[in-house]
Motif scaffolding. Structure first.
Motif, PDB file in Angstrom:
ATOM      1  N   ALA A  84       0.974  -1.119  -0.034  1.00  0.00           N
ATOM      2  CA  ALA A  84       0.259  -0.111  -0.034  1.00  0.00           C
ATOM      3  C   ALA A  84       0.931   1.132  -0.048  1.00  0.00           C
ATOM      4  CB  ALA A  84      -0.941   0.146   1.006  1.00  0.00           C
ATOM      5  N   ILE A  85       0.337   2.404  -0.413  1.00  0.00           N
ATOM      6  CA  ILE A  85       1.279   3.577  -0.548  1.00  0.00           C
ATOM      7  C   ILE A  85       0.634   4.658  -0.084  1.00  0.00           C
ATOM      8  CG2 ILE A  85       2.223   5.087  -2.084  1.00  0.00           C
ATOM      9  CD1 ILE A  85       2.858   2.711  -3.987  1.00  0.00           C
ATOM     10  N   VAL A  86       0.986   5.635   0.818  1.00  0.00           N
ATOM     11  CA  VAL A  86       0.460   6.895   1.222  1.00  0.00           C
ATOM     12  C   VAL A  86       1.492   7.775   0.695  1.00  0.00           C
ATOM     13  CG1 VAL A  86      -0.117   8.392   3.072  1.00  0.00           C
ATOM     14  CG2 VAL A  86      -0.796   5.692   3.337  1.00  0.00           C
ATOM     15  N   ALA A  87       1.235   8.817  -0.145  1.00  0.00           N
ATOM     16  CA  ALA A  87       1.846   9.746  -0.796  1.00  0.00           C
ATOM     17  C   ALA A  87       1.349  11.025  -0.008  1.00  0.00           C
ATOM     18  CB  ALA A  87       1.410  10.028  -2.248  1.00  0.00           C
ATOM     19  N   VAL A  88       2.346  11.880   0.698  1.00  0.00           N
ATOM     20  CA  VAL A  88       1.760  13.006   1.418  1.00  0.00           C
ATOM     21  C   VAL A  88       2.386  14.189   0.643  1.00  0.00           C
ATOM     22  CG1 VAL A  88       1.916  13.987   3.657  1.00  0.00           C
ATOM     23  CG2 VAL A  88       2.252  11.514   3.276  1.00  0.00           C
ATOM     24  N   LEU A  89       1.515  15.033   0.316  1.00  0.00           N
ATOM     25  CA  LEU A  89       2.229  16.264  -0.271  1.00  0.00           C
ATOM     26  C   LEU A  89       3.240  15.906  -1.484  1.00  0.00           C
ATOM     27  CD1 LEU A  89       2.736  18.720   2.848  1.00  0.00           C
ATOM     28  CD2 LEU A  89       0.743  18.159   1.526  1.00  0.00           C
ATOM     29  N   SER A  90       2.945  14.945  -1.843  1.00  0.00           N
ATOM     30  CA  SER A  90       3.940  14.389  -3.008  1.00  0.00           C
ATOM     31  C   SER A  90       4.117  15.130  -4.171  1.00  0.00           C
ATOM     32  CB  SER A  90       3.674  12.942  -3.060  1.00  0.00           C
ATOM     33  OG  SER A  90       4.790  12.217  -3.684  1.00  0.00           O
ATOM     34  N   ASP A  91       5.247  15.586  -4.669  1.00  0.00           N
ATOM     35  CA  ASP A  91       5.477  16.049  -5.865  1.00  0.00           C
ATOM     36  C   ASP A  91       6.484  15.442  -6.747  1.00  0.00           C
ATOM     37  OD1 ASP A  91       7.624  16.177  -4.327  1.00  0.00           O
ATOM     38  OD2 ASP A  91       8.145  18.380  -4.663  1.00  0.00           O
ATOM     39  N   THR A  92       6.198  14.034  -6.489  1.00  0.00           N
ATOM     40  CA  THR A  92       7.206  13.024  -7.083  1.00  0.00           C
ATOM     41  C   THR A  92       7.111  13.294  -8.606  1.00  0.00           C
ATOM     42  OG1 THR A  92       6.396  11.693  -5.485  1.00  0.00           O
ATOM     43  CG2 THR A  92       8.172  10.887  -6.666  1.00  0.00           C
ATOM     44  N   ASP A  93       5.954  13.453  -8.852  1.00  0.00           N
ATOM     45  CA  ASP A  93       5.806  13.495 -10.712  1.00  0.00           C
ATOM     46  C   ASP A  93       6.593  14.428 -11.233  1.00  0.00           C
ATOM     47  OD1 ASP A  93       4.330  11.236 -11.252  1.00  0.00           O
ATOM     48  OD2 ASP A  93       2.464  12.440 -11.763  1.00  0.00           O
ATOM     49  N   HIS A  94       6.714  15.575 -10.350  1.00  0.00           N
ATOM     50  CA  HIS A  94       7.524  16.690 -11.111  1.00  0.00           C
ATOM     51  C   HIS A  94       8.695  16.675 -10.596  1.00  0.00           C
ATOM     52  CE1 HIS A  94       3.993  18.467 -13.145  1.00  0.00           C
ATOM     53  NE2 HIS A  94       3.481  18.145 -12.353  1.00  0.00           N
ATOM     54  N   ALA A  95       9.164  16.180  -9.358  1.00  0.00           N
ATOM     55  CA  ALA A  95      10.550  16.399  -8.779  1.00  0.00           C
ATOM     56  C   ALA A  95      11.361  15.414  -9.274  1.00  0.00           C
ATOM     57  CB  ALA A  95      10.527  16.577  -7.470  1.00  0.00           C
ATOM     58  N   VAL A  96      10.964  14.154  -8.975  1.00  0.00           N
ATOM     59  CA  VAL A  96      11.636  12.753  -9.294  1.00  0.00           C
ATOM     60  C   VAL A  96      10.588  12.103 -10.061  1.00  0.00           C
ATOM     61  CG1 VAL A  96      13.049  11.145  -8.314  1.00  0.00           C
ATOM     62  CG2 VAL A  96      12.715  13.391  -6.895  1.00  0.00           C
ATOM     63  N   PRO A  97      10.243  12.383 -11.372  1.00  0.00           N
ATOM     64  CA  PRO A  97       9.306  11.578 -12.045  1.00  0.00           C
ATOM     65  C   PRO A  97       9.542  10.101 -12.117  1.00  0.00           C
ATOM     66  CG  PRO A  97      10.116  13.317 -13.368  1.00  0.00           C
ATOM     67  CD  PRO A  97      10.975  13.243 -12.214  1.00  0.00           C
ATOM     68  N   VAL A  98      10.835   9.558 -12.076  1.00  0.00           N
ATOM     69  CA  VAL A  98      11.195   7.984 -12.171  1.00  0.00           C
ATOM     70  C   VAL A  98      10.515   7.522 -10.948  1.00  0.00           C
ATOM     71  CG1 VAL A  98      12.699   6.207 -12.320  1.00  0.00           C
ATOM     72  CG2 VAL A  98      12.911   8.072 -13.926  1.00  0.00           C
ATOM     73  N   ALA A  99      10.618   8.176  -9.743  1.00  0.00           N
ATOM     74  CA  ALA A  99       9.901   7.743  -8.503  1.00  0.00           C
ATOM     75  C   ALA A  99       8.329   7.458  -8.563  1.00  0.00           C
ATOM     76  CB  ALA A  99      10.595   8.456  -7.417  1.00  0.00           C
ATOM     77  N   GLY A 100       8.042   8.629  -9.260  1.00  0.00           N
ATOM     78  CA  GLY A 100       6.458   8.661  -9.621  1.00  0.00           C
ATOM     79  C   GLY A 100       6.103   7.436 -10.485  1.00  0.00           C
ATOM     80  N   TYR A 101       6.746   7.152 -11.540  1.00  0.00           N
ATOM     81  CA  TYR A 101       6.561   5.852 -12.237  1.00  0.00           C
ATOM     82  C   TYR A 101       6.244   4.847 -11.639  1.00  0.00           C
ATOM     83  CZ  TYR A 101       8.691   9.079 -16.004  1.00  0.00           C
ATOM     84  OH  TYR A 101       8.969  10.059 -16.892  1.00  0.00           O
ATOM     85  N   HIS A 102       7.198   4.684 -10.511  1.00  0.00           N
ATOM     86  CA  HIS A 102       7.081   3.483  -9.829  1.00  0.00           C
ATOM     87  C   HIS A 102       5.857   3.407  -8.717  1.00  0.00           C
ATOM     88  CE1 HIS A 102      11.526   2.911 -10.712  1.00  0.00           C
ATOM     89  NE2 HIS A 102      11.420   1.983 -10.313  1.00  0.00           N
ATOM     90  N   ILE A 103       5.558   4.743  -8.216  1.00  0.00           N
ATOM     91  CA  ILE A 103       4.226   4.622  -7.596  1.00  0.00           C
ATOM     92  C   ILE A 103       2.979   4.223  -8.400  1.00  0.00           C
ATOM     93  CG2 ILE A 103       2.712   5.981  -6.318  1.00  0.00           C
ATOM     94  CD1 ILE A 103       5.254   7.765  -5.436  1.00  0.00           C
ATOM     95  N   LYS A 104       3.063   5.129  -9.535  1.00  0.00           N
ATOM     96  CA  LYS A 104       1.814   4.782 -10.468  1.00  0.00           C
ATOM     97  C   LYS A 104       1.881   2.885 -10.821  1.00  0.00           C
ATOM     98  CE  LYS A 104       1.125   9.054 -12.330  1.00  0.00           C
ATOM     99  NZ  LYS A 104       1.345  10.189 -13.398  1.00  0.00           N
ATOM    100  N   ARG A 105       2.851   2.426 -11.245  1.00  0.00           N
ATOM    101  CA  ARG A 105       2.971   1.069 -11.530  1.00  0.00           C
ATOM    102  C   ARG A 105       2.503   0.283 -10.349  1.00  0.00           C
ATOM    103  NH1 ARG A 105       7.938   2.197 -14.727  1.00  0.00           N
ATOM    104  NH2 ARG A 105       9.315   1.319 -12.956  1.00  0.00           N
ATOM    105  N   ALA A 106       2.888   0.691  -9.221  1.00  0.00           N
ATOM    106  CA  ALA A 106       2.298  -0.074  -7.712  1.00  0.00           C
ATOM    107  C   ALA A 106       0.762  -0.015  -8.003  1.00  0.00           C
ATOM    108  CB  ALA A 106       3.151   0.429  -6.502  1.00  0.00           C
ATOM    109  N   VAL A 107       0.421   1.169  -8.274  1.00  0.00           N
ATOM    110  CA  VAL A 107      -1.146   1.293  -7.998  1.00  0.00           C
ATOM    111  C   VAL A 107      -1.717   0.347  -9.249  1.00  0.00           C
ATOM    112  CG1 VAL A 107      -3.045   2.972  -8.220  1.00  0.00           C
ATOM    113  CG2 VAL A 107      -0.864   3.556  -7.170  1.00  0.00           C
ATOM    114  N   LYS A 108      -1.075   0.206 -10.387  1.00  0.00           N
ATOM    115  CA  LYS A 108      -1.589  -0.600 -11.551  1.00  0.00           C
ATOM    116  C   LYS A 108      -1.529  -1.895 -11.179  1.00  0.00           C
ATOM    117  CE  LYS A 108      -1.892   2.125 -15.693  1.00  0.00           C
ATOM    118  NZ  LYS A 108      -1.849   1.502 -17.051  1.00  0.00           N
ATOM    119  N   LYS A 109      -0.803  -2.132 -10.215  1.00  0.00           N
ATOM    120  CA  LYS A 109      -0.453  -3.734  -9.801  1.00  0.00           C
ATOM    121  C   LYS A 109      -1.429  -4.129  -8.838  1.00  0.00           C
ATOM    122  CE  LYS A 109       4.446  -4.493 -10.708  1.00  0.00           C
ATOM    123  NZ  LYS A 109       5.741  -4.725  -9.935  1.00  0.00           N
TER     124      LYS A 109
END
Lengths: 891, 595
Positions: free
Chosen positions: A386-411
């Motif tokens: 499970a993932i809790v993202a808090v005030l997370s700007d990952t998609d913009h600041a560290v996009p590759v980390a953002g991809y990992h989150i989205k892929r986890a959600v897709k899984k």
């Protein structure tokens, strides 16, 4: 399960059940041509080039999508197979434009390669024009869909790897093609220009928009990206000693796999910027008293540096010199830099602007977890429960980390996003906790986490066993929060209680991966929010699990490494505290030199000391404080008072203008070294091109300086520095032995106990008031990294048409009468005033902002956003310079 | 329900509606009211009767008198003579084209007497919008038996015994498919009905849904019970508004009666059905594409395995059955699989519904026992070829099927036998072609359809079908060269063997089967630049053959642009300036006098 045994081309092979024939063959050294299969994409079976023949059934099957079965007898190259492949390629070639000679894919074109291998030249088919769009309008990607072979890789990369959803198929049959919604140009779609599709495209249908190069690069070399802290592996295409193209490296086990982001893929043209520093410069004064920076040689420039600094040290004492290292420079350079400061010039006044950009968070989390959670792989995040993202700007600041989150959600991992802004992640799925009904803006995050925590406790969704074993509740936090009514806490945050219930039910009894923003401690109430987050992580047992815990994105490529190397006023390499005498002594023994007693000044204190006249000299390596620190006018005033400034950098900038000596360093692709990424992965690299002009790798400049200053050790090669790091920094014992290493964690995986932080009821901070009724957040947009020192010199980024408008909530825009203006086409110009300064920029409505919130993107317009920020907010423990009260004036 | 003296079963299927059954119904109802017959005579609007060629049609029950081609102006006479005086109105009866005799009773009409109504047993006999009428004819008795007396294993065994094979085209044994899905463990399973009938000239599923929607629901309930599924979808194309309306109503009624929803018939079994409307893509009839479409994604096939019985809709075990397959299930469970298996051939059991269209007298819907010959179906039930033309070929199985020439007409209706002659049973489209059909042109027509409907995912289908169309078009236009035929054969084999889904794998069939049986027509087009059937305009002269012309003037009357100059007792002449090459004169001329 038992392996399956089958025969491929007369050879008995075995493979686990579920393996495709293609993979089984490749593992056994039998190559099967294919155009649509990619190891990071789900099997698809579109191109049909990988057909093989099964002898027993006589069937032809696409090997990429057919799993191995017992007793199969496969022929990958039978005449029948070849004949079918030939015909399929013939069909493709017959409608493909005959433009190979001028095609950017050149001799890397996979279609051409397969055609050549199969001997398809003449197609003996009638011409069949295939008119499809040709797009060259954006500065990143050229789309020439007439060359598209519909392998679907771009669409699948978009959906499966980066989860953006900018393109999909349109139309049917021969007319089908990948398009954006309503066939708008890419720049008007959701496309983030990560370029993953460009690198995967087997033909010239998608290529990098290049204004200075066409064709195939001469060589391709692997290196590590120098932008954000994800540390992506790049394959740089080089021609004439210029980086002309960037792709994800084909190496295995890289952090990014086949993905990149817009900066990593397209912004490396900054290396070719005309503003690159080519020669050492020394400030001269002519007869009329005017000064100017004049080119000179390294020998002369470094003599000046060594001489002046020694002079200032002698006259004003060690404390009068400050050193600012860089989260952009390598481990080796930062190590050498702090050693020069401490050993040669005898001062602990050493820091980096990482101090204003992420170091605090890394340090705080390391402290809370007692240094045991240094290694946090993004692949674990992708497999999170499970993932809790808090005030997370990952998609913009560290996009590759953002991809990992989205892929986890897709899984299937449940995602809870806590953010007043409707970020890309909030829109992605799961539950979004946001202030629907008011609530204090500065306190939202803490209130929301407290509400969620209380709800989870109330529903028994916490890991009692783990908590009883490890949590040390000295402040009585658990009874305090258990006594709170979760619904009341939710309402206090402005969240509908049902939403918190929904989130809690999704997270209940799961091991959670928490993702805070990299700038959490640069935001208002960040520390208290981290406390609340950490407590929640502790009571849910997240710290004990491989795929859970706190994942800290790092904004800059070597933010972690710069800290590890001791670029901090209170810490020696390897996180050894200066205040700890035995630690200090052990380093001193290894260095065979004395280490100054007192902790040094941090960045805030250095600027104050400069203003006060007690700091006389600054040596700045790879940083541009006039661009990256809050209140640049104040910083300029302070720097102007200094007697001597050395700037070692790659680009001309505002700080070099003030310098007395400018030393031209090398950018990441131009030197050898290593970066440590957000995961704790130490990645070594070698130069791909040589630095421009007389510029030298920064470590080489520092080594020369050390010699000039009379230091006996001669660092003639990077290996000498690495040897020393391996000795001095225990977690880096493997540095440089492989391309990739991991930070070694000391001690057991989990310490005996973690202290639970007290319950926070946040202070008002800079809540808006009548004079400044809005609260602004200065944050990242993917086009620029942090202050944008380098990305702003990328011709592609500047041509992208992204102008970083000040983003305003729809309701506020309406109140201010701005919404109507923007509907008329032109973007209204507004003046944004804070108690510290003002900026003027175009405004745009952001539908995802709650009323009263303003978003100011960083990096644009010379990073003028810093003009409204409060310099004093940098003062430890830091009150959050990224949040500031503002008001708006219509121009 | 009051028993009426007479029940007028007026066809309300799409075909009869198109030929005017509603105006007739209104007039009839008004007249009945006027003559104060409301109490004793009831008008029932049924689903498709099947005999679309002579619509609007009406069956009078219990007498079994069959009226055809009804017009509102026939109403007074019909009411006066038949409904009041009890005399059959001779002129409105069906006339046998062979014997020229009027036949009053439906079961004496060859079109009906040679059929066997199982899947369509209720068509024309019930009001499809009334669940009671379905139940009155043993409806839902099979479902009741399955839910209360039988275990899932027993249901599957019964269906396997019946030998029921998928009626959607591929003919996979339904029981075996269910068995796979029943054995896959999962928290949720799906039962789907494929009502995305898309073949040109096929309307079996539409007619069943319009005439007897509850039969399909009953089949789905039984299938769901067999595999342990609680959720079903009917994927029906939007172009079938009447079927959709009746299905929607049937679902609503079944829920009200406790036949769908929670605890069906007190058995503890839950199952509910939703309708999903397809947006008109032919490929969505392919099972994996259909499932993707229900998932809300673009309907594109994916490779199998995994098979839907293991991973189907939303990655859960799923069975998908065709409308006709499901319509048979209720009766199989009620009467036992053996009864069903008693009809048919060794490998193909029961009956099959066909939609007969094209150059045939009795265009309509027929249900025949498996094993009947094509000749019997076309000439006895179908009533042969109109206008005394000669039979040339029959296209079986829609665009993916193949054509069967005259000398193979004694092939029995049987999955394997039909495959042997190069066609497929398919979903049951039968297009009869007379000697005025150019087989190359026919192949062009079907290839045009297929290349348009290819989803574009895999190369052979996307590029290959378009390429075949290009070559066939060139041949039709007189640009063919001898190598073209070779290329056609070469590419056809590649497309067949290497395409991803059934659409692509059968896509070259129109070309392959016409090449197999009518190669001489291709040769005529390519070598002699001649279209023997005179349908390819580019190869025609548009000149009247003076030797053959009987000076009858039919061509003159047919020409829409007055391009033909003709006077009585004179040979016709075509003015090339005015001629638009529409081929009307070719169709009109009975003497083959235009070249």
């Amino acid at each position: 399960m038992k392996n399956i045994v089958l025969t491929i081309n007369g050879k008995k092979v075995s493979a686990p059940p579920g393996t495709s024939i293609l993979t089984a063959a490749e593992k056994n050294g039998i190559a099967i041509p294919t155009l649509c299969s990619h190891e990071e994409l789900a099997p698809y079976g579109a191109c049909r080039i990988c057909l093989v023949e099964e002898e027993n059934s006589g069937r032809l099957m696409a090997s990429c999508v057919t799993p191995v079965a017992p007793e199969m007898t496969i022929h990958t190259d039978s005449p029948r197979v070849k004949d079918h492949r030939k015909n399929i390629v013939r069909l493709m070639i017959a409608e493909h434009p005959e433009s190979c000679i001028v095609c950017n894919k050149g001799n890397r074109c996979e279609l051409r390669r397969v055609a050549a291998e199969l001997g398809v030249a003449e197609t003996r088919l009638y011409p069949m024009p295939n008119h499809k769009p040709f797009e060259t309008h954006n500065p990143f990607i050229v789309r020439d869909l007439a060359k598209c072979i519909l392998c679907g890789k771009c669409i699948r990369a978009d959906h499966e790897r980066v989860a953006v959803g900018a393109i999909d198929y349109s139309d049917r049959g021969f007319s089908s093609r990948p398009v954006t919604l309503h066939e708008m140009p890419l720049e008007k779609s959701r496309c983030t220009f990560c370029g993953t599709c460009v690198s995967m495209c087997p033909t010239g249908a998608l290529s990098t928009h290049n204004t200075f190069f066409t064709g195939t690069p001469e060589t391709e070399e692997t290196t590590i990206c120098g932008f954000c802290g994800a540390g992506c592996s790049l394959s740089l295409g080089v021609s004439d000693n210029r980086v002309v193209e960037v792709n994800p490296s084909p190496d295995r086990d890289t952090v990014n796999g086949a993905t990149l982001c817009v900066r990593g893929h397209f912004a490396h043209d900054f290396l070719l910027s005309p503003e690159r520093l080519l020669h050492p410069l020394v400030r001269e004064t002519d007869e009329e008293g005017n000064t100017r920076l004049a080119p000179t040689g390294f020998d002369a420039a470094l003599s000046t540096v060594a001489g002046r600094l020694a002079d200032i040290k002698r006259r004003n004492g060690e404390e009068s010199i400050g050193f600012i290292g860089s989260a952009k420079c390598t481990n080796e350079e930062n190590y050498l830099f702090q050693k020069i400061a401490r050993v040669i010039f005898g001062t602990n006044n050493i820091t980096s602007t990482g101090a204003a950009g992420g170091h605090a968070l890394i340090r705080e989390v390391a402290e809370k977890t007692k240094g045991t959670c240094r290694v946090r792989r993004l692949s674990s995040l992708e497999n999170a429960d499970a993932i809790v993202a808090v005030l997370s700007d990952t998609d913009h600041a560290v996009p590759v980390a953002g991809y990992h989150i989205k892929r986890a959600v897709k899984k299937g991992a449940p995602l809870v996003v806590i953010d007043p802004y409707r970020s890309d992640l909030a829109a992605f799925g799961g539950v979004w906790l946001h202030p629907e009904k008011g609530g204090k803006s500065g306190a939202f995050g803490i209130d929301a986490i407290n509400a969620l925590t209380a709800r989870l406790i109330a529903e028994g969704g916490v890991d009692r066993a783990f908590m009883d074993r490890y949590a040390n509740d000295e402040h009585g936090w658990l009874p305090a929060i258990s006594a709170k009514d979760p619904d009341a806490l939710a309402k206090q945050a402005g969240i509908a209680p049902e939403r918190v219930k929904q989130a809690a039910s999704m997270l209940k009894n799961r091991k959670i991966a928490f993702v805070p923003p990299c700038d959490l401690l640069e935001r208002q109430n960040g520390k208290a929010l981290l406390d609340a987050l950490f407590n929640l992580a502790l009571i849910t047992g997240a710290l004990g699990d491989k795929n859970a815990g706190i994942f800290i994105p790092a904004l800059e490529n070597n933010a972690v490494g710069a800290l590890d190397m001791g670029c901090a006023p209170d810490m020696l390499p390897g996180w050894r505290k200066i205040s700890d005498a035995s630690e200090k002594e052990s380093v001193a023994a290894m260095w065979e030199a004395a280490i100054p007693e007192k902790e040094g000044k941090d960045i805030h204190a250095m600027i104050e000391a400069a203003e006060a006249g007690t700091l006389k000299a600054l040596y700045i390596m790879g940083e541009n404080p006039l661009r990256s620190l809050p209140d640049p006018e104040r910083v300029r005033g302070a720097l102007k008072k200094l007697d001597f400034i050395v700037v070692q950098d790659i680009l001309q900038n505002r700080t070099t203008e003030l310098a007395h000596v400018v030393l031209p360093g090398a950018a990441f692709a131009e030197k050898q070294g290593s970066f440590t990424n957000m995961e704790g992965r130490i990645q070594s690299f070698i130069p791909v091109v040589s630095p421009p002009g007389d510029a030298l790798p920064d470590w080489a400049i520092l080594a020369m300086l050390a010699r000039k200053a009379g230091y006996p050790e001669h660092y003639t090669a990077i290996e000498k520095i690495r040897q020393e790091i391996r000795r001095v920094v225990p977690s880096y014992t493997a540095l440089g032995s492989h391309r990739q290493e991991w930070v070694k964690q000391n001690g057991s995986e989990i310490p005996d106990s973690f202290p639970l932080a007290p319950l926070h009821t946040p202070g008002t901070g800079s809540e808006p008031d009548e004079k400044f009724p809005f609260i602004a957040y200065i944050g990242s947009r993917r086009w620029h990294l942090g202050a944008g020192t380098r990305t702003a010199r990328s011709a592609r980024i500047t041509a992208s048409g992204r102008t970083g408008e000040i983003e305003i909530a729809p309701a506020d825009a309406m109140d201010l009468g701005i919404a109507n203006d923007s509907e008329n086409g032109g973007k209204p110009i507004i003046r944004l005033l804070s108690p510290f300064g003002a900026i003027e920029r175009a405004a745009a409505v952001n539908q995802g902002l709650p009323k009263g919130h303003i978003f100011v993107p960083q990096g644009f317009y010379g990073n003028d956003a810093m003009q409204i920020a409060d310099f004093n907010a940098l003062k430890p423990p830091g009150s959050g310079w990224r949040n500031v009260r503002v008001r708006i004036e219509k121009m | 329900m009051n028993q009426a003296r007479l029940e007028l079963m007026l066809c309300g299927g799409t075909g009869c509606r198109a030929s005017g059954s509603h105006p007739f119904k209104d007039a009839l109802a008004a007249e009945i009211t006027r003559r104060e017959l409301d109490g004793e005579i009831r008008i029932v609007e049924t689903g498709c009767n099947g005999f679309c060629a002579v619509g609007p049609v009406m069956l009078v029950l219990p007498e079994d008198v069959f009226y055809q081609k009804l017009r509102p102006e026939d109403v007074p006479e019909l009411v006066e003579e038949h409904l009041i005086k009890g005399k059959v109105v001779e002129r409105l009866l069906y006339k046998d084209p062979g014997t020229k005799k009027r036949i009053p009773l439906m079961h004496d009409i060859p079109f009906f007497s040679n059929q066997m109504f199982w899947a369509m047993r209720n068509k024309g006999y019930i009001d499809p919008e009334k669940i009671d009428e379905y139940i009155a004819r043993d409806g839902y008795f099979g479902a009741a038996r399955a839910l209360t007396e039988m275990s899932p294993e027993m249901i599957i065994e019964e269906v396997k015994t019946s030998g029921l094979r998928g009626r959607g085209g591929a003919g996979f044994p339904a029981g075996v498919k269910w068995e796979f899905a029943s054995k896959t463990q999962s928290d949720i399973k799906y039962t789907l009905c494929n009502a995305d009938e898309g073949d040109p000239g096929a309307f079996m599923d539409r007619s069943i849904l319009e005439a007897d929607p509850h039969a399909v629901l009953e089949g789905m309930i039984i299938a769901a019970r067999a595999i342990g599924s609680s959720k079903g979808y009917i994927y029906c194309r939007t172009e079938y508004p009447l079927a959709l309306a009746r299905l929607g109503l049937a679902i609503k009624q079944a829920r009200e009666y406790g036949l769908l929803g929670k605890d069906i018939l007190g058995s503890g079994f839950d199952f509910d059905v939703e309708i999903y409307q397809g947006a008109g893509a032919f490929v969505c009839g392919e099972e994996t594409a259909l499932m993707r479409s229900i998932e809300g994604r673009r309907g594109m096939p994916r490779p199998r395995p995994p098979f839907p019985a293991h991973k189907g809709l939303f990655n859960k075990p799923t069975v998908l059955n065709n409308v006709e397959t499901l319509a048979n299930v209720g009766q199989i469970i009620l009467h036992g699989g053996e009864r069903y298996a008693s009809v048919g051939t060794e490998t193909s059991k029961g009956t099959k519904v066909f939609a007969i269209s094209g150059d045939v007298n009795n265009i309509g819907l027929v249900e025949v026992p498996m094993g009947i010959t094509l000749r019997k179906m076309i000439f006895e039930i179908g009533g042969g070829i109109p206008k005394k033309r000669k039979f040339k070929a029959v296209q079986l199985g829609g665009p993916s099927g193949g054509c069967i020439p005259e000398h193979l007409l004694d092939t029995p209706v049987d999955f394997e036998e039909i495959a042997k002659v190069g066609a497929i049973m398919g979903s049951g489209g039968v297009i009869v072609m007379d000697d005025q059909t150019c087989m190359v042109d026919m192949a062009r027509f079907f290839m045009d359809f297929i290349q348009e409907e290819s989803c574009g995912k895999c190369t052979p289908c996307r590029e290959g079908t378009r390429r075949i169309l290009q070559i066939v078009e060139r041949i039709c236009e007189g640009h063919g060269v001898p190598e073209d035929i070779e290329t056609l054969e070469e590419l056809s084999v590649v497309i067949k063997n290497s395409s991803l889904c059934g659409l692509g794998q059968t896509a070259p069939n129109p070309v392959l089967s016409t090449l197999r049986y009518f190669r001489e027509e291709y040769d005529a087009h390519v070598y002699e630049k001649r279209c023997p059937a005179k349908r390819c305009a580019a190869l025609l002269d548009f000149k009247v053959n003076e030797d053959k012309c009987t000076k009858c003037g039919l061509c003159y009357k047919a020409c829409p642009v007055d391009a033909i100059v003709w006077k009585k007792k004179e040979v016709a002449f075509i003015d090339q300036e005015k001629c638009i090459q529409c081929l009307s004169c070719f169709s009109a001329c009975k003497f083959d006098a235009i070249d």
